[in-house]
Design a protein around this motif. Structure first.
Motif, PDB file in Angstrom:
ATOM      1  N   LEU A  45     -44.940 -94.866  20.767  1.00 45.61           N
ATOM      2  CA  LEU A  45     -43.743 -95.083  19.962  1.00 45.61           C
ATOM      3  C   LEU A  45     -43.979 -95.076  18.461  1.00 45.61           C
ATOM      4  N   THR A  46     -45.244 -94.944  18.029  1.00 44.05           N
ATOM      5  CA  THR A  46     -45.535 -94.808  16.603  1.00 44.05           C
ATOM      6  C   THR A  46     -46.619 -93.756  16.430  1.00 44.05           C
ATOM      7  N   LYS A  47     -46.792 -93.271  15.210  1.00 43.75           N
ATOM      8  CA  LYS A  47     -47.820 -92.258  14.976  1.00 43.75           C
ATOM      9  C   LYS A  47     -49.218 -92.858  15.079  1.00 43.75           C
ATOM     10  N   ASP A  48     -49.322 -94.176  15.053  1.00 43.53           N
ATOM     11  CA  ASP A  48     -50.615 -94.837  15.214  1.00 43.53           C
ATOM     12  C   ASP A  48     -50.951 -95.122  16.678  1.00 43.53           C
ATOM     13  N   VAL A  72     -45.716 -84.459  16.768  1.00 41.45           N
ATOM     14  CA  VAL A  72     -47.126 -84.139  16.900  1.00 41.45           C
ATOM     15  C   VAL A  72     -47.902 -84.705  15.715  1.00 41.45           C
ATOM     16  N   VAL A  73     -48.925 -85.474  16.031  1.00 42.84           N
ATOM     17  CA  VAL A  73     -49.811 -86.054  15.023  1.00 42.84           C
ATOM     18  C   VAL A  73     -51.123 -85.278  15.060  1.00 42.84           C
ATOM     19  N   VAL A 104     -45.403 -84.304  12.208  1.00 41.37           N
ATOM     20  CA  VAL A 104     -45.191 -85.439  11.312  1.00 41.37           C
ATOM     21  C   VAL A 104     -45.497 -85.057   9.869  1.00 41.37           C
ATOM     22  N   ASP A 105     -46.299 -83.984   9.678  1.00 38.98           N
ATOM     23  CA  ASP A 105     -46.588 -83.501   8.337  1.00 38.98           C
ATOM     24  C   ASP A 105     -47.024 -82.047   8.436  1.00 38.98           C
ATOM     25  N   GLU A 106     -47.448 -81.462   7.302  1.00 38.83           N
ATOM     26  CA  GLU A 106     -47.786 -80.031   7.259  1.00 38.83           C
ATOM     27  C   GLU A 106     -49.060 -79.691   8.027  1.00 38.83           C
ATOM     28  N   ASN A 128     -40.658 -77.163  12.160  1.00 40.08           N
ATOM     29  CA  ASN A 128     -41.521 -77.845  11.176  1.00 40.08           C
ATOM     30  C   ASN A 128     -42.908 -78.144  11.751  1.00 40.08           C
ATOM     31  N   ILE A 129     -43.539 -77.123  12.275  1.00 39.54           N
ATOM     32  CA  ILE A 129     -44.836 -77.318  12.913  1.00 39.54           C
ATOM     33  C   ILE A 129     -45.609 -75.994  12.938  1.00 39.54           C
ATOM     34  N   LYS A 130     -46.919 -76.085  13.004  1.00 41.43           N
ATOM     35  CA  LYS A 130     -47.748 -74.910  13.265  1.00 41.43           C
ATOM     36  C   LYS A 130     -47.894 -74.747  14.765  1.00 41.43           C
TER      37      LYS A 130
END
Length: 466
Positions: A45-48, A72-73, A104-106, A128-130
């Motif tokens: 439930l969290t990116k951690d 996706v992290v 979640v980021d680039e 928004n993902i590779k």
């Protein structure tokens, strides 16, 4: 011309499928985090605290009824092993309803490392993902390939914000590998290992680069639709048909981007298209080579079915393919300069009647008049209308699955959209065949757009449009 919104309509034909992205928070049950560095003992439930296995992520979202977002992290891999699930058929993705997979980021990347391919079993949007598909090199034959991706009768969408990362074959061989082979092969329908296929088969490629693209599947499929977006690119052919590829409905191919070689009619074996084939070129759509193996199409099409090619907005493709298509006996809608373009049909059902609304787009407000010529033929007779329209819109409203959405002129590569409603058509007259021609007039000159035929058939289940 004064601009205003239309009344509420049910959109049933030729209108681009729309979807709205709804933001979710990490604490809600319709969002989960996924990572190769995760652990399925986590809550996800969290990116951690991401999970590792995509099957586990789908379970958290509700299993077969899952409808939510997977964040996706770092990297998340779909593979034969623990990153998928233990046991079962690794080429079959978990059953779900509708998933959005985003980063979640680039640096976030989803890796499809099943070199023999994967079949999705839900509607899936990547945004928004590779995205990368792992390659395979056969040293004995010196052949390289990447795994295939099958929409499998569901909607598989890659938005413009997706970056397709080529596979680096130098990690497997010192030999030179053709660039296109580093990119994925994608199918709208199922492959030979497909199961639990969906009912619509949409492959929406709005961005990214691809090796081959198949508008159908390798085996039996429902109706299918392929969109090659303006920012998408196919290194090789866009294929229609395949070995033993039976399609039990229509096939629609919309080309707004670039197919670097052919539009290839490669149906062989027991392949059969039990519907019509629609090919549309957007303003900037390109097939660089030709319509390859067009002679195969006659055997691929079931009796009474045909191909319709629409190049109304594309002068180059109109000039390139009109004579080829018409010589083969199929319908071609050519480019007509300054002509309005038919955008589709909308139906609103009433108790004993229905309203049929026809829409078209224009690029300017400089015309003196715009309108429609309509001929309606039914069992007991016919009617004709030649009506000027005095209002244009930036958008029309429509209901899709019970949700009000906006249908814009831009979606049909126009600037403004206008419409004419034939109201109160009695259900009791049976099937009605409408022949619709949009027109625009400036001074003494009238320019007709291409003519379209729309058949409305009322039944106990509603009004079918074909």
């Amino acid at each position: 011309m004064k601009k205003k919104l239309s009344f509420l309509l049910v959109c049933v034909m030729l209108l681009t499928t729309l979807s709205a992205f709804a933001g979710v928070s990490a604490e809600t049950p319709n969002a989960v985090y996924l990572s190769d560095a995760g652990n399925d003992a986590n809550d996800g439930l969290t990116k951690d605290t991401p999970v590792k296995c995509i099957k586990k992520a789908v379970e958290i979202l509700g299993g077969a009824s899952a409808e939510g977002t997977i964040y996706v992290v770092g990297t998340a891999s779909y593979s034969n092993g623990g990153n998928y699930h233990s046991g079962g058929s690794a080429w079959m993705a978990p059953v779900a309803k509708k998933l959005t997979i985003t980063g979640v980021d680039e640096n976030s990347m989803f890796i499809q490392s099943r070199t023999s391919g994967v079949h999705f079993r839900s509607d899936v949007t990547f945004t928004n993902i590779k995205f990368q598909v792992t390659g395979l090199y056969n040293a004995s034959t010196s052949k390289a390939s990447t795994g295939s991706i099958y929409a499998n009768g569901y909607t598989l969408e890659f938005t413009e914000s997706v970056t397709i990362v080529p596979f680096d074959f130098s990690t497997l061989t010192s030999k030179t590998v053709e660039e296109r082979l580093s990119y994925p092969v994608v199918h709208a329908g199922p492959g030979s290992n497909g199961s639990n296929p969906g009912t619509h088969g949409e492959l929406l490629l709005y961005g990214g680069k691809y090796n081959y693209i198949y508008a159908t599947g390798l085996v039996a499929a429902p109706s299918t639709r392929l969109v090659l977006g303006e920012k998408a690119f196919s290194y090789h052919n866009v294929h229609i048909g395949g070995t033993n590829a039976v399609v039990n409905g229509d096939v629609a191919v919309e080309i707004y981007g670039t197919a670097n070689i052919h539009l290839n009619f490669n149906a062989t074996g027991s392949s059969k298209l039990n519907g019509n084939l629609y090919v549309k070129f957007g303003k900037n759509g390109v097939v660089k080579s030709n319509f390859s193996n067009l002679s195969n199409l006659a055997n691929y099409l079931a009796d009474g079915k045909t191909m319709i090619v629409d190049a109304s907005r594309n002068k180059a493709m109109s000039e390139k393919f009109e004579s080829v298509v018409t010589a083969a006996g199929y319908t071609f809608r050519p480019y007509v300069e300054n002509a309005p373009i038919f955008a589709g049909t909308q139906i609103r059902e009433n108790a004993e009647t229905y309203d049929a609304r026809f829409a078209a787009t224009i690029d300017s407000l400089e015309y003196d008049n715009i309108g429609f010529k309509i001929n309606a033929v039914f069992a007991e007779g016919s009617k004709e209308w030649n009506v000027n329209c005095t209002t244009v819109y930036n958008a029309l409203t429509a209901l899709e699955n019970g949700v009000e959405v906006s249908v814009t002129a831009e979606q049909f590569e126009g600037v403004y959209i206008y419409a004419l409603t034939v109201a109160g058509v009695p259900n009791g007259v049976g099937a009605v065949t409408f022949t619709v021609t949009p027109y625009a007039q400036m001074g003494e000159t009238t320019v007709n757009g291409n003519t379209y035929t729309v058949v409305c058939t009322p039944s106990a289940n509603g009004v079918a449009v074909g």
